[in-house]
Write an enzyme that holds these catalytic residues in place. Structure first.
Site, PDB file in Angstrom:
ATOM      1  N   ASP A   1      -1.155  -0.475   9.025  1.00 20.14           N
ATOM      2  CA  ASP A   1      -1.200  -1.880   9.434  1.00 20.14           C
ATOM      3  C   ASP A   1      -0.514  -2.808   8.424  1.00 20.14           C
ATOM      4  O   ASP A   1      -0.063  -3.900   8.797  1.00 20.14           O
ATOM      5  CB  ASP A   1      -2.658  -2.338   9.574  1.00 20.14           C
ATOM      6  CG  ASP A   1      -3.408  -2.179   8.250  1.00 20.14           C
ATOM      7  OD1 ASP A   1      -3.419  -1.053   7.716  1.00 20.14           O
ATOM      8  OD2 ASP A   1      -3.944  -3.179   7.744  1.00 20.14           O
TER       9      ASP A   1
ATOM     10  N   THR B   1       0.829  -1.206   0.000  1.00 20.19           N
ATOM     11  CA  THR B   1       0.000   0.000   0.000  1.00 20.19           C
ATOM     12  C   THR B   1       0.865   1.257   0.000  1.00 20.19           C
ATOM     13  O   THR B   1       2.027   1.217   0.433  1.00 20.19           O
ATOM     14  CB  THR B   1      -0.877   0.008   1.280  1.00 20.19           C
ATOM     15  OG1 THR B   1      -1.802   1.093   1.211  1.00 20.19           O
ATOM     16  CG2 THR B   1      -0.056   0.165   2.546  1.00 20.19           C
TER      17      THR B   1
ATOM     18  N   THR C   1      -7.684  -4.511   5.092  1.00 14.82           N
ATOM     19  CA  THR C   1      -7.629  -3.236   4.386  1.00 14.82           C
ATOM     20  C   THR C   1      -8.464  -2.249   5.181  1.00 14.82           C
ATOM     21  O   THR C   1      -9.326  -2.647   5.956  1.00 14.82           O
ATOM     22  CB  THR C   1      -8.161  -3.374   2.945  1.00 14.82           C
ATOM     23  OG1 THR C   1      -8.119  -2.094   2.305  1.00 14.82           O
ATOM     24  CG2 THR C   1      -9.584  -3.878   2.907  1.00 14.82           C
ATOM     25  N   GLY C   2      -8.193  -0.972   4.995  1.00 11.78           N
ATOM     26  CA  GLY C   2      -8.971   0.025   5.721  1.00 11.78           C
ATOM     27  C   GLY C   2      -8.092   0.851   6.632  1.00 11.78           C
ATOM     28  O   GLY C   2      -6.865   0.873   6.472  1.00 11.78           O
ATOM     29  N   LEU C   3      -8.712   1.505   7.571  1.00 13.67           N
ATOM     30  CA  LEU C   3      -7.976   2.435   8.437  1.00 13.67           C
ATOM     31  C   LEU C   3      -7.012   1.663   9.336  1.00 13.67           C
ATOM     32  O   LEU C   3      -7.414   0.994  10.286  1.00 13.67           O
ATOM     33  CB  LEU C   3      -8.959   3.251   9.272  1.00 13.67           C
ATOM     34  CG  LEU C   3      -8.315   4.355  10.095  1.00 13.67           C
ATOM     35  CD1 LEU C   3      -7.706   5.436   9.207  1.00 13.67           C
ATOM     36  CD2 LEU C   3      -9.328   4.975  11.045  1.00 13.67           C
TER      37      LEU C   3
ATOM     38  N   VAL D   1       3.046   5.012   9.602  1.00 13.64           N
ATOM     39  CA  VAL D   1       3.038   3.645   9.087  1.00 13.64           C
ATOM     40  C   VAL D   1       1.695   3.028   9.453  1.00 13.64           C
ATOM     41  O   VAL D   1       1.217   3.198  10.583  1.00 13.64           O
ATOM     42  CB  VAL D   1       4.209   2.841   9.697  1.00 13.64           C
ATOM     43  CG1 VAL D   1       4.082   1.361   9.380  1.00 13.64           C
ATOM     44  CG2 VAL D   1       5.546   3.383   9.187  1.00 13.64           C
TER      45      VAL D   1
HETATM   46  C1  SD4 Z   1      -3.233   1.808   5.874  1.00 18.79           C
HETATM   47  N1  SD4 Z   1      -4.568  -0.166   5.585  1.00 18.79           N
HETATM   48  O1  SD4 Z   1      -2.139   2.264   5.577  1.00 18.79           O
HETATM   49  C2  SD4 Z   1      -3.942   0.920   4.908  1.00 18.79           C
HETATM   50  C3  SD4 Z   1      -4.933   1.799   4.248  1.00 18.79           C
HETATM   51  C4  SD4 Z   1      -5.523   1.254   3.102  1.00 18.79           C
HETATM   52  O2  SD4 Z   1      -5.242   1.817   0.855  1.00 18.79           O
HETATM   53  O3  SD4 Z   1      -6.215   0.254   3.139  1.00 18.79           O
HETATM   54  N2  SD4 Z   1      -5.145   2.009   2.063  1.00 18.79           N
HETATM   55  O4  SD4 Z   1      -3.820   2.109   6.915  1.00 18.79           O
END
Ligand code: SD4
Length: 326
Positions: free
Chosen positions: A219, A206, A239-241, A217
């Site tokens: 997850d 990502t 995926t996600g926050l 940074v």
């Molecule tokens: C993050 N999980 O850096 C990632 C965010 C994401 O595309 O899913 N971005 O928090």
């Protein structure tokens, strides 16, 4: 037409048709075929999971290695100029610098990751080099860059992609940090795979949250948060926050719940419930999980509607909508 293109075309048609050109190598037979529970199997986050799965499938067919497959799959996304959340074309941090996070893991516990790296086109391959060529699990920032140079990686020019430049210039007008669920800033690719021989592997890469603080940074490179794989049990990715996923050790949690007997679907749902309980402003937060157990059962669940994922088996490569908590 190349095998890969054929496979994508078939996926886009939405059909779940047996594809002997690719599947033949794994000696599947139609009589035994159960598309819900099948090996080999790949799951990847979001729409870009479809071409990523296709690339992974071709690699699996070539080398028979599920680790090679999950690396090759997400390398495809790392080069996708339409994707503003993965690779060097991703949206930058608030200083206008694109920094990348990636991790890779094999079911025997081997893993590697890189975080806060710049100028590297394929951070997933750098993460694999950390795993295979160092005694460490994680390298970050300048140290990761130095290691990349020593390994012969080319440093790319540090320049925003045309699309990212337009978006960043728009963002600078207000400079407000406000992630919008399911829109552009939540489409990391996480891929987990199960080979015909029962071996598991996963990858995650990502550019992180758009307009994050410099140095942030997420997850994705944190083993146990964005990715976890254990051949004894199964694999999970997120995926996600990232902050909410790190707080609950999301992917590790899912694998441990499966170890205790939950199905992949139940484990993903329990992880999302925990994340919801532990998060403030949950209406603004999206997170999604994918899981596979070693038998080939799968799970997907998200906080809000809108999360989708690609599932590839010998029957085809299809885009599916995840169920969600809300
Ligand atoms: C993050 N999980 O850096 C990632 C965010 C994401 O595309 O899913 N971005 O928090």
């Amino acid at each position: 037409m190349s095998q890969r293109r054929k496979f994508i075309k078939q996926s886009l048609m939405g059909s779940a048709v047996f594809f002997p050109g690719l599947a033949g190598a794994f000696s599947q037979s139609l009589e035994k075929f159960d598309p819900q529970r099948e090996k080999p199997l790949l799951l990847s986050t979001w729409n870009h999971g479809v071409p990523a799965n296709a690339a992974a499938w071709v690699k699996l067919n070539e080398t028979g290695s599920i680790l090679d497959a999950v690396e090759a799959g997400v390398r495809d996304t790392e080069l996708d100029m339409e994707n503003l959340s993965v690779g060097l074309q991703g949206l930058p941090d608030r200083e206008g610098i694109t920094t990348l996070d990636a991790s890779i893991m094999r079911g025997d516990g081997a893993c590697g990751s890189v975080a806060f790296v710049r100028q590297i086109k394929h951070p997933i391959t750098l993460a694999r080099a950390v795993m295979e060529k160092t005694p460490h699990v994680m390298l970050v920032g300048e140290g990761a860059r130095q290691f990349a140079i020593a390994q012969g990686f080319t440093l790319e020019e540090e320049k925003l992609s045309p699309k990212a430049r337009i978006e960043y210039d728009k963002w600078k007008v207000t400079s407000q940090y406000k992630p919008i669920i399911n829109i552009e800033n939540h489409d990391t690719i996480g891929m987990i795979g199960l080979a015909a021989d029962g071996k598991l592997a996963g990858s995650c890469t990502t550019s992180g949250l758009a307009y994050k603080m410099h140095g942030r940074v997420g997850d994705s490179p944190i083993i146990g948060a964005g990715l976890y794989v254990d051949d004894e049990v199964g694999a999970a990715t997120a995926t996600g926050l990232g902050e909410t996923i790190i707080r609950i050790c999301g992917s590790f949690l899912i694998v441990e719940l499966m170890r205790q007997g939950r199905s992949p679907q139940e484990a993903c749902e329990e992880a999302v419930r925990r994340l919801v309980r532990k998060s403030k402003n949950i209406q603004d937060i999206q997170a999604g999980f994918l899981a596979i157990n070693k038998d080939g059962d799968t799970g997907a669940y998200a906080v809000h509607p809108g999360f989708n994922f690609a599932k590839a088996t010998a029957a085809g490569n299809v885009l599916l909508d995840s169920k969600s908590h809300f």
